[in-house]
Design a protein around this motif. Structure first.
Motif, PDB file in Angstrom:
ATOM      1  N   ASN A  67      14.262  24.728  73.880  1.00  0.00           N
ATOM      2  CA  ASN A  67      13.193  24.828  72.892  1.00  0.00           C
ATOM      3  C   ASN A  67      11.813  24.966  73.548  1.00  0.00           C
ATOM      4  N   LYS A  68      11.722  24.551  74.817  1.00  0.00           N
ATOM      5  CA  LYS A  68      10.437  24.687  75.525  1.00  0.00           C
ATOM      6  C   LYS A  68      10.087  26.149  75.739  1.00  0.00           C
ATOM      7  N   ASP A 114      20.584  17.787  74.218  1.00  0.00           N
ATOM      8  CA  ASP A 114      19.662  17.818  75.364  1.00  0.00           C
ATOM      9  C   ASP A 114      19.383  19.250  75.785  1.00  0.00           C
ATOM     10  N   MET A 115      20.453  20.045  75.791  1.00  0.00           N
ATOM     11  CA  MET A 115      20.321  21.437  76.222  1.00  0.00           C
ATOM     12  C   MET A 115      19.385  22.200  75.286  1.00  0.00           C
ATOM     13  N   LEU A 116      19.587  22.009  73.990  1.00  0.00           N
ATOM     14  CA  LEU A 116      18.768  22.743  73.025  1.00  0.00           C
ATOM     15  C   LEU A 116      17.299  22.318  73.128  1.00  0.00           C
ATOM     16  N   ASP A 146      13.677  35.338  72.657  1.00  0.00           N
ATOM     17  CA  ASP A 146      12.491  34.546  72.317  1.00  0.00           C
ATOM     18  C   ASP A 146      12.795  33.667  71.119  1.00  0.00           C
ATOM     19  N   LEU A 147      13.882  34.029  70.431  1.00  0.00           N
ATOM     20  CA  LEU A 147      14.280  33.297  69.236  1.00  0.00           C
ATOM     21  C   LEU A 147      15.792  33.128  69.279  1.00  0.00           C
TER      22      LEU A 147
END
Lengths: 289, 283
Positions: free
Chosen positions: A222-223, A216-218, A195-196
């Motif tokens: 992040n969503k 882009d991946m991060l 979750d983190l």
């Protein structure tokens, strides 16, 4: 860092906002909300935390809150306590004073829900493991487990696909480049279904091309999870993250959600360079060069 | 070779058969634990443990001959000393990171010294070189059972904890974050290494233990990709080294321990030189 310098920093920061004809109130307002709106959920809360490996404190009196769904970066000088701060959040180090809360509980209890990517240089590059072996470590858990199940392997494969390394699954970890190793370690962190997500220097050793896809991946990740990363690379930081946590013994948080890229770069780049350097500001303040 | 096989079959050469059986049985834990020792880079710790074993052997001799505890075989002392040393070394390396090598170096010498002092105060004459450099004549039927027992223990534990040992060896910090008690796993690794070292003392003696523990794994790691492959190959190399070593030493009337080590060492040298040359040509 003396409190005086902090005040000067903030004064400078505020002045900068006004000078750039940008409404400072948005920032101050955000900060205000952060302090007084207690209904917000915080994934990370540090209160009055001090820590030192020896008597010399590395971090002193840190107060820090990171909201759920936040995408934040820790910046600061070498030896400023960035990795130490991460390790306190992971419960790998115990604070000398103060409290650390992660995902609402103690770091030890939260561990299994936290994905961590260490600096790859800490690991033995000669170790005889395949990429798959490394990622599968993210599926380790307590209790007897002789073999990884098919489900574990599928989950690991999905994580490798996420970092675009699926085709290297059976390659040796020692044969990979620095940037690829870093992505393997990110995949391992994702494999914990966190979750983190805590990333220590994900941008070092990554070429600009790869940085973009990492970015882009991060953002995609992040969503579904809160992301906190340590970075030296202020250019990267200013493009991606929503707030910057400056660490040099003490911690200063800058919420940046409303600002556009170039301004963030200007203000926070300048600001953080100021924190990073050891030079002293004159009484009149500080000027850009 | 055929001559050696005949010698093995000869009923008069029971000691040779025992050495052969012990060497073969013990190769399995040597290969497995040697791989962990090499990849985790703790051969120095294994060396310290092996020298502490001498303290245990000295204590065993003392208790047996002076105090009169006839059941207290030197090998029991060796096992106790090995485990004790492993626990101390584990504590040191877990909690006193900075001076680790110094403390281990000190323990290395103190273990050895205590053994010699025990021998000093024990009446009678003992041929210490058989413990220091190994002597297949020392191997008894009882040893075969002991080796077999330890074999089962080491193999089953190291296989059962394979994933966890792998994770802890590769990245202690991350393993701790996955809820694994890293300290306990590390201690287990050291204790298993200690037991393996005791087995090795029987075959090649205290001084040369590290060589037979690490060389097969080091040679194997030149060919294998993954940890378990390294283990399997290391077991094969270890068997090959002990067999050829025993054969050569029997044929030329040489000490078995040094012969085994010499063959292992030369093979290692050949393999890394070859790998180096092949690498250069490709590069």
């Amino acid at each position: 860092m003396q409190p005086g310098l902090c005040i000067i920093l903030w004064a400078f920061f505020y002045a900068c906002c006004l000078a750039c004809n940008h409404t400072g109130s948005a920032i101050i307002g955000a900060d205000f909300k952060k302090v007084f709106n207690m209904t917000k959920e915080y994934d990370i809360e540090l209160d009055g935390v001090s820590f030192g490996y020896t008597r010399q404190p590395v971090l002193s009196n840190v107060r820090l809150q990171v909201e759920r769904g936040e995408f934040a970066s820790i910046v600061g000088p070498n030896g400023g306590g960035k990795t130490t701060l991460l390790k306190l959040m992971l419960g790998l180090l115990q604070p000398d004073t103060g409290s650390v809360n992660v995902l609402g509980v103690s770091p030890e209890k939260a561990r299994l829900r936290v994905g961590y990517m260490p600096q790859y240089s800490h690991l033995d590059p000669q170790f005889p493991v395949t990429v798959m072996d490394v990622v599968l470590m993210g599926r380790l858990r307590k209790g007897a487990m002789l073999m990884y199940s098919k489900k574990d392997r599928e989950a690991a494969m999905a994580c490798l696909e996420e970092v675009q390394l699926a085709e290297l699954a059976n390659n040796l970890y020692s044969e990979l480049s620095g940037g690829q190793r870093q992505r393997v370690l990110i995949a391992r962190a994702l494999c914990c279904q966190p979750d983190l997500l805590l990333l220590d220097e994900p941008t070092s050793n990554v070429d600009p091309d790869m940085q973009q896809s990492l970015f882009d991946m991060l953002q995609k990740l992040n969503k579904r999870m809160t992301i906190l990363l340590v970075s030296h690379d202020l250019g990267f930081v200013s493009q991606v993250v929503r707030s910057v946590i400056c660490v040099s013994r003490e911690v200063v948080v800058h919420p940046t959600s409303e600002l556009d890229g170039t301004l963030i770069k200007e203000i926070y780049g300048g600001d953080c360079r100021l924190v990073r350097h050891d030079h002293r500001c004159s009484e009149e303040g500080h000027c850009h060069d | 070779m055929i001559e050696f096989l005949h010698a093995l079959m000869n009923p008069d050469n029971a000691f040779l058969r025992l050495a052969f059986i012990v060497g073969t049985l013990a190769s399995v834990p040597f290969g497995i634990m040697g791989t962990y020792v090499v990849t985790r880079r703790i051969s120095y710790l294994a060396g310290a443990i092996s020298h502490c074993v001498f303290g245990g052997i000295g204590m065993g001799l003392y208790l047996q001959n002076k105090v009169g505890l006839t059941w207290f075989d030197p090998m029991i002392g060796a096992v106790m000393a090995a485990i004790f040393a492993a626990l101390i070394i584990g504590m040191v390396s877990l909690y006193a990171k900075q001076r680790e090598d110094t403390v281990i170096g000190a323990l290395w010498a103190v273990g050895m010294a205590s053994g010699l002092l025990f021998v000093d105060i024990t009446p009678g004459y003992f041929d210490l070189s058989s413990y220091l450099f190994g002597d297949i004549l020392l191997i008894s039927h009882q040893d075969v059972w002991m080796v077999a027992g330890l074999n089962v223990l080491v193999v089953s534990l190291s296989l059962f904890f394979y994933n966890r040992l792998l994770a802890v060896c590769f990245d202690e910090e991350f393993s701790a974050l996955r809820g694994i008690s890293v300290g306990a796993v590390y201690m287990l690794l050291l204790c298993l290494t200690a037991l393996t070292v005791v087995l090795l003392v029987r075959v090649v003696g205290i001084v040369m233990v590290i060589a037979l523990l690490t060389i097969p794994a080091a040679v194997a790691s030149q060919f294998a990709k993954r940890l378990w492959q390294t283990m399997v190959l290391a077991v094969f190399f270890c068997v090959a080294f002990t067999w050829t070593g025993l054969g050569v030493s029997y044929n030329y009337s040489l000490s078995s321990g040094p012969t085994i080590i010499m063959i292992a060492g030369l093979t290692y040298l050949a393999v890394i030189s070859f790998a180096r040359l092949a690498g250069k040509r490709r590069g």
